[in-house]
Design a protein around this motif. Structure first.
Motif, PDB file in Angstrom:
ATOM      1  N   GLY A  40       0.824  -1.207   0.000  1.00 56.84           N
ATOM      2  CA  GLY A  40       0.000   0.000   0.000  1.00 56.84           C
ATOM      3  C   GLY A  40       0.854   1.252   0.000  1.00 56.84           C
ATOM      4  O   GLY A  40       2.076   1.214   0.121  1.00 56.84           O
ATOM      5  N   SER A  41       0.196   2.388  -0.141  1.00 53.50           N
ATOM      6  CA  SER A  41       0.908   3.660  -0.148  1.00 53.50           C
ATOM      7  C   SER A  41      -0.009   4.737   0.419  1.00 53.50           C
ATOM      8  O   SER A  41      -1.228   4.608   0.408  1.00 53.50           O
ATOM      9  CB  SER A  41       1.334   4.029  -1.569  1.00 53.50           C
ATOM     10  N   TYR A  42       0.600   5.780   0.913  1.00 53.97           N
ATOM     11  CA  TYR A  42      -0.149   6.912   1.460  1.00 53.97           C
ATOM     12  C   TYR A  42      -0.233   8.004   0.413  1.00 53.97           C
ATOM     13  O   TYR A  42       0.760   8.360  -0.210  1.00 53.97           O
ATOM     14  CB  TYR A  42       0.530   7.454   2.719  1.00 53.97           C
ATOM     15  N   ARG A  43      -1.436   8.544   0.220  1.00 53.82           N
ATOM     16  CA  ARG A  43      -1.633   9.627  -0.738  1.00 53.82           C
ATOM     17  C   ARG A  43      -2.454  10.718  -0.083  1.00 53.82           C
ATOM     18  O   ARG A  43      -3.406  10.459   0.648  1.00 53.82           O
ATOM     19  CB  ARG A  43      -2.366   9.113  -1.978  1.00 53.82           C
ATOM     20  N   SER A  44      -2.076  11.954  -0.370  1.00 51.88           N
ATOM     21  CA  SER A  44      -2.798  13.101   0.163  1.00 51.88           C
ATOM     22  C   SER A  44      -3.858  13.521  -0.843  1.00 51.88           C
ATOM     23  O   SER A  44      -3.568  13.721  -2.022  1.00 51.88           O
ATOM     24  CB  SER A  44      -1.827  14.250   0.422  1.00 51.88           C
ATOM     25  N   GLN A  45      -5.098  13.649  -0.367  1.00 50.50           N
ATOM     26  CA  GLN A  45      -6.196  14.009  -1.246  1.00 50.50           C
ATOM     27  C   GLN A  45      -7.127  14.946  -0.482  1.00 50.50           C
ATOM     28  O   GLN A  45      -7.676  14.578   0.559  1.00 50.50           O
ATOM     29  CB  GLN A  45      -6.938  12.733  -1.648  1.00 50.50           C
ATOM     30  N   ILE A  52      -3.870   3.823   0.543  1.00 50.98           N
ATOM     31  CA  ILE A  52      -4.444   3.214  -0.644  1.00 50.98           C
ATOM     32  C   ILE A  52      -3.807   1.844  -0.815  1.00 50.98           C
ATOM     33  O   ILE A  52      -2.598   1.705  -0.858  1.00 50.98           O
ATOM     34  CB  ILE A  52      -4.180   4.071  -1.903  1.00 50.98           C
ATOM     35  N   GLY A  53      -4.615   0.816  -0.913  1.00 47.61           N
ATOM     36  CA  GLY A  53      -4.116  -0.545  -1.061  1.00 47.61           C
ATOM     37  C   GLY A  53      -3.734  -1.122   0.298  1.00 47.61           C
ATOM     38  O   GLY A  53      -4.231  -0.704   1.337  1.00 47.61           O
ATOM     39  N   GLY A  54      -2.861  -2.091   0.280  1.00 47.79           N
ATOM     40  CA  GLY A  54      -2.414  -2.707   1.517  1.00 47.79           C
ATOM     41  C   GLY A  54      -3.235  -3.929   1.875  1.00 47.79           C
ATOM     42  O   GLY A  54      -4.167  -4.318   1.169  1.00 47.79           O
ATOM     43  N   CYS A  55      -2.894  -4.521   2.990  1.00 44.25           N
ATOM     44  CA  CYS A  55      -3.526  -5.774   3.407  1.00 44.25           C
ATOM     45  C   CYS A  55      -4.622  -5.590   4.439  1.00 44.25           C
ATOM     46  O   CYS A  55      -5.273  -6.555   4.814  1.00 44.25           O
ATOM     47  CB  CYS A  55      -2.464  -6.702   3.987  1.00 44.25           C
ATOM     48  N   LEU A  56      -4.813  -4.385   4.942  1.00 44.36           N
ATOM     49  CA  LEU A  56      -5.834  -4.170   5.963  1.00 44.36           C
ATOM     50  C   LEU A  56      -7.194  -3.960   5.332  1.00 44.36           C
ATOM     51  O   LEU A  56      -7.336  -3.296   4.314  1.00 44.36           O
ATOM     52  CB  LEU A  56      -5.497  -2.954   6.822  1.00 44.36           C
TER      53      LEU A  56
END
Length: 83
Positions: A40-45, A52-56
């Protein structure tokens, strides 16, 4: 009085380093065995940071909000603590 010798002054250092190495190895092993293909990755919006994404999934971390049972203005003292 106990005298410091090279043996007894180096022993805590060696055991500390061995413990740190063992814990680091266990952490790396746990991460490698987690089974998550996409981290996953962190995005500022719109001023909000989102993962965004990841296993959680939302069900993995249930949130149980605790609501206040007694409301009073900020700065007022707790009546149960007064004498």
């Amino acid at each position: 009085m106990t005298r410091l010798t090279p043996m007894n002054s180096a022993f805590p250092l060696v055991t500390g380093l061995a413990t740190a190495a063992a814990l680091s190895g266990a952490a790396v092993f746990a991460v490698l065995q987690s089974g998550c293909d996409e981290p996953g990755s962190y995005r500022s919006q719109d001023g909000v940071v989102e993962l965004i994404g990841g296993c959680l999934k939302p069900d993995d971390l249930p949130v149980n909000p605790r609501y206040p049972t007694d409301t009073r203005p900020l700065g007022s003292s707790d009546p149960s603590l007064e004498r």
